[in-house]
Write a protein that holds these residues in place. Structure first.
Motif, PDB file in Angstrom:
ATOM      1  N   ALA A 179     109.453   6.057  66.458  1.00  0.00           N
ATOM      2  CA  ALA A 179     110.284   6.560  67.633  1.00  0.00           C
ATOM      3  C   ALA A 179     110.118   8.008  67.971  1.00  0.00           C
ATOM      4  CB  ALA A 179     111.737   6.129  67.392  1.00  0.00           C
ATOM      5  N   ASN A 180     109.943   8.959  66.979  1.00  0.00           N
ATOM      6  CA  ASN A 180     110.222  10.098  67.070  1.00  0.00           C
ATOM      7  C   ASN A 180     109.409  10.935  66.053  1.00  0.00           C
ATOM      8  OD1 ASN A 180     111.609  12.354  67.249  1.00  0.00           O
ATOM      9  ND2 ASN A 180     113.589  11.940  66.621  1.00  0.00           N
ATOM     10  N   PRO A 181     108.153  11.001  66.344  1.00  0.00           N
ATOM     11  CA  PRO A 181     107.149  11.686  65.236  1.00  0.00           C
ATOM     12  C   PRO A 181     107.652  12.796  64.759  1.00  0.00           C
ATOM     13  CG  PRO A 181     106.252  10.694  67.230  1.00  0.00           C
ATOM     14  CD  PRO A 181     107.401  10.868  67.746  1.00  0.00           C
ATOM     15  N   PRO A 182     107.441  13.093  63.602  1.00  0.00           N
ATOM     16  CA  PRO A 182     107.683  14.248  62.879  1.00  0.00           C
ATOM     17  C   PRO A 182     106.792  15.504  63.419  1.00  0.00           C
ATOM     18  CG  PRO A 182     106.319  13.185  61.425  1.00  0.00           C
ATOM     19  CD  PRO A 182     106.585  12.399  62.510  1.00  0.00           C
ATOM     20  N   LEU A 183     107.211  16.882  63.240  1.00  0.00           N
ATOM     21  CA  LEU A 183     106.684  17.980  63.698  1.00  0.00           C
ATOM     22  C   LEU A 183     105.241  17.977  63.286  1.00  0.00           C
ATOM     23  CD1 LEU A 183     108.584  21.322  63.242  1.00  0.00           C
ATOM     24  CD2 LEU A 183     107.561  20.095  65.241  1.00  0.00           C
ATOM     25  N   GLY A 184     104.531  17.654  62.127  1.00  0.00           N
ATOM     26  CA  GLY A 184     103.268  17.603  61.797  1.00  0.00           C
ATOM     27  C   GLY A 184     102.259  16.679  62.710  1.00  0.00           C
ATOM     28  N   TYR A 185     103.118  15.893  63.266  1.00  0.00           N
ATOM     29  CA  TYR A 185     102.099  14.719  64.028  1.00  0.00           C
ATOM     30  C   TYR A 185     101.331  15.675  65.177  1.00  0.00           C
ATOM     31  CZ  TYR A 185     100.717  10.372  66.022  1.00  0.00           C
ATOM     32  OH  TYR A 185     100.238   9.314  66.699  1.00  0.00           O
ATOM     33  N   PHE A 186     102.192  16.475  65.618  1.00  0.00           N
ATOM     34  CA  PHE A 186     101.668  17.164  67.102  1.00  0.00           C
ATOM     35  C   PHE A 186     100.791  18.282  66.660  1.00  0.00           C
ATOM     36  CE2 PHE A 186     104.910  14.276  68.247  1.00  0.00           C
ATOM     37  CZ  PHE A 186     104.411  13.536  69.316  1.00  0.00           C
ATOM     38  N   THR A 187      99.560  18.131  66.229  1.00  0.00           N
ATOM     39  CA  THR A 187      98.535  19.332  65.693  1.00  0.00           C
ATOM     40  C   THR A 187      98.291  19.847  66.955  1.00  0.00           C
ATOM     41  OG1 THR A 187      96.713  17.941  65.848  1.00  0.00           O
ATOM     42  CG2 THR A 187      97.886  18.047  63.658  1.00  0.00           C
ATOM     43  N   PRO A 188      97.813  21.412  66.852  1.00  0.00           N
ATOM     44  CA  PRO A 188      97.381  22.007  67.827  1.00  0.00           C
ATOM     45  C   PRO A 188      95.820  21.226  68.561  1.00  0.00           C
ATOM     46  CG  PRO A 188      97.624  23.530  66.089  1.00  0.00           C
ATOM     47  CD  PRO A 188      97.713  22.122  65.478  1.00  0.00           C
ATOM     48  N   GLU A 189      95.126  20.676  67.476  1.00  0.00           N
ATOM     49  CA  GLU A 189      94.182  19.861  68.244  1.00  0.00           C
ATOM     50  C   GLU A 189      94.542  18.818  69.241  1.00  0.00           C
ATOM     51  OE1 GLU A 189      94.551  20.231  64.699  1.00  0.00           O
ATOM     52  OE2 GLU A 189      93.396  22.103  64.969  1.00  0.00           O
ATOM     53  N   LEU A 190      95.611  17.974  68.760  1.00  0.00           N
ATOM     54  CA  LEU A 190      96.408  17.045  69.537  1.00  0.00           C
ATOM     55  C   LEU A 190      96.667  17.624  70.959  1.00  0.00           C
ATOM     56  CD1 LEU A 190      96.630  13.981  69.830  1.00  0.00           C
ATOM     57  CD2 LEU A 190      98.738  14.382  68.624  1.00  0.00           C
TER      58      LEU A 190
END
Lengths: 329, 329
Positions: free
Chosen positions: A80-91
């Protein structure tokens, strides 16, 4: 008007929030049966996932390190609410649209908010404390009369809006602060202010409900300074992410009587360690990160994925898009 | 069109639910100021009360033994729900209209019902139990999903109707059984059945909320036989009167797993004795008869009395009339 697409379910056994393999097999079969233009594959190992990503149009799950996906248009996060690490600079740099599952648990989480709020309003933590001591005592617990109260949601997302709908029959004033007040106003919330309005709103609130995700901006958002601004009769609820609150400062505020009580489902460190000071406070309710627990979750997850598959094939806008891939929500 | 009348506030220091003397003095002064045709007297001793009753048209409070009141047209009980002993054979035989204060606490009591119901639905008693042991454990508490549930109120009075209004946004099926279904139907309750329907409704309910007063008919209304009819996943709430439930049978049912949990504000003996088995059950919430506690109660009581004084003088029907002076409600 529809096109064809390749959709991969990334099924690393260690990834968070991914259902069991049998559930994923059933999802794949149902998607294949429903969408003849959708090629559905399941990949389990990082190696297999990296290979399939080379020509996948869409994927569900958690991207492995070193991913390269030139055709990827849609990534469905399993949380529902991905943790900070999910959103990488590459993504963030990739043009892919990321969606999350934020609608899936709203009713369960909002009901947990209401359970905390009403329990605190009627003094149940104090009575639960007395119950363990077999004490039948009146007058130990203050009453918060919701009809005369202002409830402040920090974060005006789906959970806050659903909780506000549940809360409406009691007739409180319902306000919120949010990073994007222009797109989160309306519904059962009377007014949504920008997050820069937080310190102006805190002294007016009888109940403060924290619902924000963990982002660089929200980390430690509530600490000593903010708790000192609250009414000594106010109650505080955190149903979002533990890292948004400085837990030691909250305990200090509760012990000093700067706040009347708290209901907490999330903590800066989970599991909450057994020797933490907060366990024994008589005006606190603690639950072990279970606000999202409820029936039908796997079915709701599948329905959300299937609906987004249909939208992808039909060229319609996807649901539950993460608006900012750097902030992560 | 108005007449004159004599109204007595009976202010025995030992009588239940009567405010402090200063409050009664203020009430008397406000009534005199508002109604010039109303003679307002305060009597404290039984002797004085008995004397004033000889020509009083109306009275607030508890009648002393041996009362004789040839002109009495209206008796305002000081309780929302006067106990069995209030309704003596002499009172039943007298033509006086008795009113109670049942509207005064409805929102507070209904909020307490909702606090119990949501706490039980989200497993809070289990987590409160774990909290005292500093245990952070998931999976210990079942979730009751209200949207898929049937909530059964026993007694469809003001409390049940107010609780049903609060409950409506969750979307459960809401039903009730009541001794007078024809006059208590409607509002947010989907269907009201006669009390003879109780045993047919119990097996269908996911939550059972007891709101009935203590009468000869309701004493011990729920016992071994009725608890055995409930779903093992159902939760039970008693917010009415302790004598309507056989408490030992409820404990047996909870220990045997015939019920999933309970929230109790009233008990067959109050205060609940320290050695009672129910204190330590992990799926029970106990509060010490405080569901009616909330702000503004004295003001609301006064407003109700003043409104009925106005009605008496104007010849309008009184509010909150006790329909059956033998049953007492």
């Amino acid at each position: 008007m529809s096109s064809t697409a390749k959709f991969m379910l990334m099924a690393q056994p260690s990834a968070p929030a991914i259902p069991h393999a049998e559930v994923l097999e059933r999802w794949a079969a149902e998607l294949r049966a429903e969408f003849e233009d959708l090629e559905v594959v399941i990949a389990v190992t990082d190696e297999e996932i990296l290979k399939q990503l080379s020509d996948a149009d869409a994927a569900y799950g958690v991207l492995p390190k070193g991913w390269h996906a030139p055709q990827l248009r849609w990534l469905q996060a399993p949380m529902a609410n991905p943790p900070l690490g999910y959103f990488t600079p590459e993504l963030a740099a990739h043009p892919v649209i990321v969606t999350n599952m934020r609608g899936v648990y709203n009713d369960h989480i909002a009901t947990h908010v209401m359970a905390f709020l009403l329990a605190l309003a009627r003094g149940l933590p104090h009575y639960a404390h007395d119950q363990r001591n077999r004490e039948y005592r009146r007058g130990v617990a203050p009453v918060l009369h919701l009809a005369h109260s202002t409830v402040l949601f920090i974060g005006a997302g789906g959970v806050a809006h659903q909780a506000a709908r549940y809360l409406q029959p009691w007739g409180p004033r319902i306000v919120a602060v949010d990073a994007r007040p222009e797109t989160t106003s309306g519904g059962a919330i009377d007014a949504v202010f920008g997050t820069d309005n937080l310190e102006a709103q805190l002294p007016l609130a009888d109940a403060v409900v924290m619902t924000v995700p963990h982002t660089p901006d929200s980390e430690g958002m509530l600490g000593r300074r903010q708790f000192a601004l609250m009414k000594p009769t106010a109650v505080f609820i955190n149903i979002g992410r533990g890292m948004t609150v400085v837990l030691g400062d909250l305990v200090d505020a509760l012990e000093a009587g700067q706040l009347a009580g708290a209901g907490l489902d999330v903590f800066d460190q989970e599991p909450l360690r057994p020797d933490h000071r907060i366990w024994t406070l008589p005006n606190v309710l603690i639950t072990p990160h279970v606000a999202m627990v409820g029936p039908d979750i796997d079915q709701r997850r599948f329905d959300l994925i299937a609906d987004n598959c249909r939208r992808l094939l039909a060229g319609e806008p996807l649901q539950y898009v993460v608006a900012d891939k750097i902030l992560g929500f």
